[in-house]
Write a protein that holds these residues in place. Sequence first.
Motif, mmCIF file in Angstrom:
data_model
loop_
_atom_site.group_PDB
_atom_site.id
_atom_site.type_symbol
_atom_site.label_atom_id
_atom_site.label_comp_id
_atom_site.label_asym_id
_atom_site.label_seq_id
_atom_site.Cartn_x
_atom_site.Cartn_y
_atom_site.Cartn_z
ATOM 1 N N ARG A 1 1.420 7.459 -6.657
ATOM 2 C CA ARG A 1 0.328 8.334 -7.100
ATOM 3 C C ARG A 1 0.855 9.732 -7.397
ATOM 4 O O ARG A 1 1.681 10.268 -6.657
ATOM 5 N N ASN B 1 0.824 -1.207 0.000
ATOM 6 C CA ASN B 1 0.000 0.000 0.000
ATOM 7 C C ASN B 1 0.860 1.259 0.000
ATOM 8 O O ASN B 1 0.520 2.247 -0.649
ATOM 9 N N ALA B 2 1.980 1.236 0.721
ATOM 10 C CA ALA B 2 2.880 2.392 0.734
ATOM 11 C C ALA B 2 3.508 2.620 -0.632
ATOM 12 O O ALA B 2 3.659 3.765 -1.073
ATOM 13 N N ARG C 1 2.115 1.811 -3.515
ATOM 14 C CA ARG C 1 1.041 2.370 -4.345
ATOM 15 C C ARG C 1 0.847 3.861 -4.065
ATOM 16 O O ARG C 1 0.692 4.664 -4.969
ATOM 17 N N GLU C 2 0.837 4.221 -2.783
ATOM 18 C CA GLU C 2 0.620 5.617 -2.394
ATOM 19 C C GLU C 2 1.748 6.512 -2.896
ATOM 20 O O GLU C 2 1.509 7.626 -3.368
#
Length: 132
Positions: free
Chosen positions: A90, A83-84, A86-87
């Motif tokens: 962005r 998740n990190a 992916r973040e």
Amino acid sequence: MSVVRRCSRTACRQPAVFTLTYVYADSTAVLGPLAAYVEPHCYDLCAMHAERLTAPRGWEVVRLPADNTGGGPGSDDLEALANAVREAARPPAVDRPVGQGVETHRRGHLRVVKSEPPQRADRPSARPSRDA
């Protein structure tokens, strides 16, 4: 009765000690300690196959250290790292021009935009009175 998870590689009978997860949106393969439970899109690997792991051309491999102490971080660290990643990938938020709509949801390169009519200064905001 304790069930030992086996390596996901075909014909390998060794016990699994690592879990491999692919983050397709970021072209990243994350190899970390064995997850607490089996996930459908993750692969459990033995030490030998984890050491030999290579990623497709253009992909990055993130190797997390194995948790040998038993009292360290929890089993959700692999998902938190994905998740990190992916973040961090962005793009930063950009101020939108007036009258272009408001982004309400994003999934990959697709966006859902709620249209917003432009504000008109020449239109009166209240009805004329009938007193005249």
